[in-house]
Write an enzyme that holds these catalytic residues in place. Structure first.
Site, PDB file in Angstrom:
ATOM      1  N   PRO A   1       0.841  -1.191   0.000  1.00 56.88           N
ATOM      2  CA  PRO A   1       0.000   0.000   0.000  1.00 56.88           C
ATOM      3  C   PRO A   1       0.882   1.249   0.000  1.00 56.88           C
ATOM      4  O   PRO A   1       2.113   1.142   0.069  1.00 56.88           O
ATOM      5  CB  PRO A   1      -0.726  -0.112   1.340  1.00 56.88           C
ATOM      6  CG  PRO A   1       0.320  -0.708   2.241  1.00 56.88           C
ATOM      7  CD  PRO A   1       1.145  -1.648   1.373  1.00 56.88           C
TER       8      PRO A   1
ATOM      9  N   ALA B   1      -4.726   4.895   3.933  1.00 58.95           N
ATOM     10  CA  ALA B   1      -3.995   3.869   3.179  1.00 58.95           C
ATOM     11  C   ALA B   1      -4.957   3.020   2.380  1.00 58.95           C
ATOM     12  O   ALA B   1      -6.152   2.996   2.656  1.00 58.95           O
ATOM     13  CB  ALA B   1      -3.209   2.986   4.137  1.00 58.95           C
ATOM     14  N   ASN B   2      -4.415   2.323   1.396  1.00 61.25           N
ATOM     15  CA  ASN B   2      -5.177   1.292   0.702  1.00 61.25           C
ATOM     16  C   ASN B   2      -4.934  -0.040   1.403  1.00 61.25           C
ATOM     17  O   ASN B   2      -3.877  -0.250   1.997  1.00 61.25           O
ATOM     18  CB  ASN B   2      -4.723   1.182  -0.751  1.00 61.25           C
ATOM     19  CG  ASN B   2      -5.400   2.209  -1.638  1.00 61.25           C
ATOM     20  OD1 ASN B   2      -5.775   3.282  -1.185  1.00 61.25           O
ATOM     21  ND2 ASN B   2      -5.555   1.863  -2.891  1.00 61.25           N
ATOM     22  N   ARG B   3      -5.889  -0.940   1.288  1.00 64.25           N
ATOM     23  CA  ARG B   3      -5.749  -2.260   1.878  1.00 64.25           C
ATOM     24  C   ARG B   3      -4.875  -3.113   0.960  1.00 64.25           C
ATOM     25  O   ARG B   3      -5.232  -3.351  -0.189  1.00 64.25           O
ATOM     26  CB  ARG B   3      -7.140  -2.882   2.019  1.00 64.25           C
ATOM     27  CG  ARG B   3      -7.243  -3.982   3.012  1.00 64.25           C
ATOM     28  CD  ARG B   3      -8.630  -4.584   3.004  1.00 64.25           C
ATOM     29  NE  ARG B   3      -9.662  -3.749   3.609  1.00 64.25           N
ATOM     30  CZ  ARG B   3      -9.826  -3.581   4.927  1.00 64.25           C
ATOM     31  NH1 ARG B   3      -9.004  -4.156   5.777  1.00 64.25           N
ATOM     32  NH2 ARG B   3     -10.788  -2.831   5.385  1.00 64.25           N
ATOM     33  N   SER B   4      -3.712  -3.522   1.424  1.00 62.50           N
ATOM     34  CA  SER B   4      -2.836  -4.396   0.640  1.00 62.50           C
ATOM     35  C   SER B   4      -1.822  -5.036   1.557  1.00 62.50           C
ATOM     36  O   SER B   4      -1.183  -4.352   2.356  1.00 62.50           O
ATOM     37  CB  SER B   4      -2.095  -3.579  -0.426  1.00 62.50           C
ATOM     38  OG  SER B   4      -1.042  -4.336  -0.994  1.00 62.50           O
TER      39      SER B   4
END
Ligand code: CTP
Ligand code: CA
Length: 217
Positions: A21, A33-36
């Site tokens: 992310p 944040a992005n989920r990764s």
């Protein structure tokens, strides 16, 4: 399982991989944040290195070990990732697996205090790193993007392939339990059509994608 020939198939190639992310600070103690998990991107970087490529992995914050033979550059924000990618060029191939946050926040210098009331965040669009590479004079000869979608997976991936001037988009349906999980079900969207793979372990997706990259070079 690596055959002797496999270990040399990407020898002499420089391959850039982005993964994880990005974190975009809201203030010194908070971020969006992005989920990764980074697992698919790290598996791809490792698979490419096992085939003999020199791999530069530009990674957002994740808790994963660096795969053997991979040179990792750690970044936090999308703007840092864009700079690290630009600095790593030229590359023969780029595989953009990172879940890049689309916006950053106009950063507050001091910690926002709860007692000041709910803040409103002003969001500014981040650079699109894949699109930047797609339009660059240093564009890698093979440029691969990912697209995590929850609906109309192929249509969105096809649109992204054109908009970002990518060669392939690896589209994955994230409406199930893909995020953070072990398996992935992907469709490879290319100039000539769509190839759908069975649901596979992320390491097997990585291994097959690395083979397909070697075939294409
Ligand atoms: N990407 C990138 N830089 C960004 C955003 C995305 O390099 N600022 C890359 C991702 O790493 C991925 C591809 O572009 O390879 C597609 O990302 P995605 O978020 O699906 O595309 P977007 O254009 O941001 O569209 P959406 O509105 O669906 O988020
Ligand atoms: Ca996005």
């Amino acid at each position: 399982l690596d055959g002797g020939d496999d270990r040399e198939r990407l020898a002499g190639r420089h391959i850039l991989v982005t993964a994880g992310p990005t974190h975009e600070p809201i203030d010194p103690v908070r971020y969006i944040a992005n989920r990764s998990s980074g697992r698919q991107g790290y598996a791809i970087a490792g698979a490419l290195a096992r085939m003999g490529a020199r791999v530069t992995l530009v990674s957002g914050p994740v808790s994963l070990p660096v795969p053997a033979g991979v040179d990792r550059i750690e970044v936090e924000t999308a703007r840092e990732m864009a700079n690290a990618v630009a600095a790593a060029l030229p590359a023969d191939v780029a595989v953009m697996v990172a879940a890049v946050a689309d916006w950053h926040v106009e950063e507050a210098a001091h910690k926002i205090k709860k007692g000041d009331g709910a803040p409103s965040l002003s969001l500014v669009e981040n650079p699109d790193i894949l699109q930047m590479l797609g339009n660059s004079p240093k564009r890698p000869k093979l440029l691969i993007g990912f697209a995590a979608e929850t609906q109309e997976v192929i249509a969105h991936a096809t649109e992204k392939r054109a908009r970002k001037n990518a060669d392939w988009i690896v589209a994955n349906d994230v409406s199930g339990d893909v995020m953070g999980g072990d398996a992935n079900s992907v469709h490879i969207v290319t100039e000539t059509g769509v190839e759908s793979w069975d649901r596979l372990d992320k390491h097997e997706v990585a291994r097959r994608l690395a083979e397909r990259i070697a075939d294409a070079l």
